[in-house]
Design an enzyme around this catalytic site. Structure first.
Site, PDB file in Angstrom:
ATOM      1  N   CYS A  47       0.799  -1.238   0.000  1.00 38.70           N
ATOM      2  CA  CYS A  47       0.000   0.000   0.000  1.00 38.70           C
ATOM      3  C   CYS A  47       0.830   1.287   0.000  1.00 38.70           C
ATOM      4  O   CYS A  47       0.606   2.148  -0.854  1.00 38.70           O
ATOM      5  CB  CYS A  47      -1.002   0.038   1.133  1.00 38.70           C
ATOM      6  N   ASP A  65      -2.284  -7.896  -5.425  1.00 34.51           N
ATOM      7  CA  ASP A  65      -2.653  -6.664  -4.730  1.00 34.51           C
ATOM      8  C   ASP A  65      -3.088  -5.555  -5.681  1.00 34.51           C
ATOM      9  O   ASP A  65      -2.629  -5.497  -6.817  1.00 34.51           O
ATOM     10  CB  ASP A  65      -1.436  -6.177  -3.923  1.00 34.51           C
ATOM     11  N   GLN A  76       1.498 -11.044  -3.404  1.00 31.43           N
ATOM     12  CA  GLN A  76       0.077 -10.734  -3.276  1.00 31.43           C
ATOM     13  C   GLN A  76      -0.524 -10.280  -4.590  1.00 31.43           C
ATOM     14  O   GLN A  76       0.089  -9.511  -5.329  1.00 31.43           O
ATOM     15  CB  GLN A  76      -0.108  -9.587  -2.277  1.00 31.43           C
ATOM     16  N   ARG A 126       6.613 -11.010   5.954  1.00 28.38           N
ATOM     17  CA  ARG A 126       6.137 -10.776   7.319  1.00 28.38           C
ATOM     18  C   ARG A 126       6.728 -11.841   8.213  1.00 28.38           C
ATOM     19  O   ARG A 126       6.610 -13.029   7.930  1.00 28.38           O
ATOM     20  CB  ARG A 126       4.600 -10.845   7.380  1.00 28.38           C
ATOM     21  N   HIS A 184      -8.485  -1.211  -0.540  1.00 28.35           N
ATOM     22  CA  HIS A 184      -7.453  -2.250  -0.656  1.00 28.35           C
ATOM     23  C   HIS A 184      -8.166  -3.527  -1.074  1.00 28.35           C
ATOM     24  O   HIS A 184      -9.179  -3.874  -0.467  1.00 28.35           O
ATOM     25  CB  HIS A 184      -6.793  -2.531   0.693  1.00 28.35           C
ATOM     26  N   LYS A 192     -12.876  -4.247   7.824  1.00 25.82           N
ATOM     27  CA  LYS A 192     -12.348  -5.164   6.830  1.00 25.82           C
ATOM     28  C   LYS A 192     -13.455  -6.105   6.391  1.00 25.82           C
ATOM     29  O   LYS A 192     -14.198  -6.591   7.230  1.00 25.82           O
ATOM     30  CB  LYS A 192     -11.251  -5.985   7.513  1.00 25.82           C
ATOM     31  N   HIS A 238      -4.799  -1.215  -5.291  1.00 26.28           N
ATOM     32  CA  HIS A 238      -5.466  -0.168  -4.533  1.00 26.28           C
ATOM     33  C   HIS A 238      -6.261   0.681  -5.486  1.00 26.28           C
ATOM     34  O   HIS A 238      -5.748   1.066  -6.537  1.00 26.28           O
ATOM     35  CB  HIS A 238      -4.434   0.652  -3.757  1.00 26.28           C
TER      36      HIS A 238
END
Ligand SMILES: [Zn+2]
Ligand SMILES: [Zn+2]
Length: 613
Positions: free
Chosen positions: A303, A352, A350, A332, A484, A438, A354
Site C-alpha cells: 500500500c 494486490d 500478493q 512478514r 485495498h 475489513k 489499490h
C-alpha cells in the site's frame, strides 16, 4: 436487484446460516468435550500416578490436555488409556462444581506447582476459584480438578470419544519454560458423528497441502534458506504463473493499471503508514553496509508504495477511480508456531491493488470489487463463500488508528456498499484492520475447512496520513478514499487452498502436466512423438512416458501425479492416427481421432473449464 444478484444473495444467506449453525453446534459440544478431558485426566492419573496435570480445554474440534510426566506417552499407549476412560464413562459419575476459597484451593493442590501458579493468577485477577469433582469421595475413579467449567452432568453422557495424537507443548507456550506432553482427543454425543468426523480427518490428511506439495513436486523449503521461505519447484511455478497471468489479464479488462515498486524502503515510509511502530516486530530489517547509512525495511505490504505513485502528480477527479495493481512480494516475520507450508509462509506474492476514488464513487467501486471476487470464485467453481464484515473490537478502541468519525463513516460506507450489492454478510466485532473495517471473504474447501483468502477494505485513514488528494470539479482539493483489495490473496496461500480443495487434481488450465502420452511398447515411441508435437503446437503441456514399464504402471504413476489426460498409443492408434484416452477420473474413450482430442484439451485449457470431457 437483478436475478443474478438475488441468486447470489440466496447462496450467501445459505452459507452464512450454515456457518452459524456449525458454530452453534461446536459451542454446544464444549461441555461434553470438556468433560471428556476430565475423564482423560482421571484415566492418565490412574495409569501414571506421578502425572501432574497442567490444564486442558475444549477446542474447536475436540479437546486437549497438557501434563507433566517423565514417562513419554506414545499412540501405542492410547488403547490402554481409552479403555480406562471407557471404564470411567461407564461408571456414569456425576460431575459437580463448587466455589472454594483461595486458601482451600492452595491446600488441595499443594503438590502441583502448575495448579498453584494458576491459582495465583486467579487471585491476581480477583476471580472466583472453582473445583469440579468426578463422582463422590471414596469412588474408585473419584477426581477433583481446578476448573471453571462448563461440563455435562455426568460422564455417561459421553457416547463416543477418541484420542487422536500426542505432542510436546511448552508450558504457557513459551520456549523458556518446560516442555510438557499434550494429548489431543475428540468427543461426540453419538458414534455416528464421531465416525463422520474421523472420516473427515482421514480425508484432510490425504488433502494436506504439504503432503501434496511434496508428492506432486510443487514447492519445498530448505533449512539453509530459512523457515517460511518457500521454493517454488518447476511444476509449482507453472501453477503460480498461470494464476498470476489470469490475475493480470482480468485486471487489465477491469480497468487496472500495472505498477512495479521496490521491495524495501527507508524507515520514513513505514512511519507514515504506521507500520512502525505497530508492526515493527513483524518486519525484516535490512542491514545496509557502511556507517551512517539509513535503516531499511522489507515491505510487509504494498500500500504505502502505491500511495507514493498516486502522489507522483496532482490528480484530477477525471482520473478517478484510479486502479493501481501489482503482484508485489511482501515479507512478514510470522511466529514460528504459526507457519504452515505455503498456506502461511513468511514471504509471499500478493494479488494486490489499490483503488483510489471519491467518496461518491466508493460504493460503486466496492460493488465492482465484489463482482470481481465473484468472477474469480465462480470460474474456479468455489461455491461456499460468504462475507464477514470485521469491525473494531469495542473494548480495544485504542488498538486502532483514526478518530471516531472516520470509523463511523467507513463502517457506513462498507455496509452501504454491501447492501447495494445485495450481499448478505455477517458482522463481527473484532478483526478490523488497524486503519478501517475489513471485509473478509471466507471460502470453504471441498472438505469443509474454512479459509480467509482475501479481504477488501475501505480506508479513510491512509489518505490523511499520506495526504492523498484530488482536485474536484470546482477546483477544490479533497481527500480520496482508498480501497485495498486482493481477490486471489497471495499466490502461495491460494495455491495451498486449491491443492486441498481439489485434492491435487487441479483444473486442466492449472495442471502442470496436462497430458501424459503412454506408448504401449517401444515401437510406438515414434508415433508418441508425433502426438507430443501436435499437442505442443496447441500450447498444451505434455510429457511422454518412454520408460520400459508396463502400461498399467505408467497409468498408475500418471494417475498419482493427477495428470488430467493419459493418451495411450499402440498399434491400432499409430496406424489410424488415433489415441485412446484415459481421464484421471477413470473414464475412458478409446480410439478417438488425434485432432479431435487435441482440440478438446486445448478448449478446456482456454476456457478454464472444470470438467475434462
Ligand atoms: Zn472442567
Ligand atoms: Zn493495501
Amino acid at each position: 436487484m437483478s436475478k443474478e444478484q438475488a441468486q447470489i444473495n440466496i447462496e450467501n444467506k445459505k452459507n452464512i446460516s450454515s456457518h452459524q449453525t456449525e458454530l452453534k453446534k461446536k459451542e454446544e459440544l464444549i461441555p461434553l468435550r470438556h468433560t471428556a478431558e476430565h475423564v482423560l485426566h482421571r484415566a492418565i492419573q490412574e495409569l501414571y500416578p506421578q502425572t501432574l496435570k497442567v490444564m486442558g480445554p475444549a477446542i474447536e474440534d475436540g479437546f486437549y490436555m497438557d501434563f507433566d510426566l517423565d514417562y513419554k506417552i506414545t499412540p501405542e499407549d492410547f488403547p490402554k488409556i481409552e479403555a480406562k476412560m471407557q471404564e470411567i464413562i461407564d461408571a456414569d459419575l456425576p460431575v459437580e462444581g463448587r466455589e472454594v476459597s483461595y486458601e482451600e484451593a492452595q491446600r488441595i493442590f499443594k503438590d502441583n506447582p502448575y495448579k498453584l501458579d494458576t491459582i495465583n493468577e486467579i487471585v491476581e485477577r480477583g476471580e472466583k476459584a472453582t473445583v469440579y469433582t468426578l463422582g463422590n469421595e471414596g469412588d474408585p475413579h473419584y477426581d477433583l480438578d481446578l476448573c471453571a467449567g462448563p461440563h455435562v452432568s455426568s460422564t455417561g453422557k459421553i457416547k463416543a470419544f477418541k484420542l487422536l495424537s500426542v505432542a510436546g507443548a511448552y508450558y504457557k507456550g513459551s520456549e523458556k519454560n518446560k516442555m510438557l506432553q499434550r494429548i489431543y482427543g475428540t468427543a461426540f454425543p453419538s458414534r455416528e458423528e464421531l465416525d463422520k468426523h474421523l472420516e473427515k480427518l482421514e480425508e484432510a490428511k490425504k488433502r494436506d497441502h504439504r503432503k501434496l506439495g511434496k508428492d506432486l513436486e510443487i514447492f519445498s523449503f530448505a533449512e539453509e534458506i530459512g523457515p517460511g521461505l518457500p521454493l517454488w519447484l518447476p511444476k509449482g511455478t507453472i501453477i503460480k504463473d498461470e494464476l498470476e497471468k489470469w490475475g493480470k489479464e482480468t485486471e487489465e479488462k477491469w480497468g487496472y493499471q500495472r505498477v512495479s515498486t521496490p521491495f524495501l524502503s527507508k524507515r520514513k515510509l513505514f512511519e507514515i503508514s504506521k507500520h512502525i511502530p505497530y508492526f515493527e516486530d513483524e518486519m525484516y530489517h535490512v542491514q545496509v553496509p557502511g556507517e551512517n547509512e539509513e535503516e531499511y525495511f522489507i515491505k510487509p505490504m504494498n500500500c504505502p508504495f502505491h500511495h507514493m505513485i498516486f502522489k507522483n502528480k496532482t490528480r484530477s477527479y477525471r482520473e478517478l477511480p484510479l486502479r493501481l495493481a501489482e503482484y508485489g512480494t511482501v515479507a512478514r516475520y510470522e511466529n514460528a508456531g504459526a507457519l504452515n507450508g505455503i498456506l502461511r509462509p513468511r514471504l509471499f506474492v500478493q494479488n494486490d491493488a489499490h483503488v483510489y476514488c471519491t467518496e461518491e464513487q466508493a460504493v460503486e467501486v466496492f460493488v465492482e470489487i465484489i463482482n470481481l471476487h465473484r468472477y474469480y470464485y465462480d470460474t474456479l467453481g468455489l461455491k461456499g463463500y460468504y462475507i464477514v464484515l470485521a469491525l473494531r473490537d469495542p473494548e480495544k478502541k485504542d488498538k486502532y488508528h483514526g478518530n471516531e468519525e472516520m470509523w463511523k463513516k467507513s463502517e457506513m460506507l462498507s455496509k452501504g456498499a454491501m447492501d447495494r450489492a445485495g450481499i448478505e454478510y455477517e458482522v463481527v466485532n473484532e478483526g478490523a484492520a488497524h486503519y478501517g473495517p475489513k471485509m473478509d471473504f471466507k471460502i470453504k474447501s471441498a472438505i469443509g475447512n474454512e479459509y480467509g483468502i482475501s479481504t477488501n477494505q475501505i480506508d479513510l485513514f491512509m489518505p490523511q496520513q499520506f495526504d492523498l488528494k484530488y482536485i474536484d470539479k470546482n477546483g477544490n482539493e479533497k481527500y480520496v478514499i482508498v480501497q485495498h483489495r486482493a481477490p486471489l490473496g497471495s499466490s502461495e496461500r491460494f495455491v495451498g487452498f486449491l491443492l486441498e480443495h481439489f485434492a491435487g487434481a487441479l483444473p486442466v488450465w492449472l495442471s502442470p502436466v496436462q497430458a501424459e502420452i503412454i506408448p504401449i511398447g517401444e515401437k510406438h515411441l515414434e508415433y508418441a512423438k508425433k502426438v507430443v508435437e501436435q499437442l505442443k503446437d496447441s500450447n498444451i503441456r505434455v510429457e511422454v512416458d518412454s520408460r520400459s514399464e508396463t502400461m498399467q504402471a505408467k497409468i498408475r504413476d500418471a494417475q498419482n501425479q493427477k495428470i488430467p489426460y493419459m493418451l495411450i498409443v499402440g498399434d491400432r492408434e499409430a496406424e489410424k492416427g488415433l489415441v485412446s484416452v484415459r481421464l484421471r477420473t477413470g473414464e475412458t474413450h478409446n480410439g478417438i481421432v488425434l485432432n479431435e482430442v487435441v482440440d478438446k484439451i486445448a478448449n478446456k485449457y482456454l476456457t478454464k473449464a472444470l470438467d475434462l470431457w
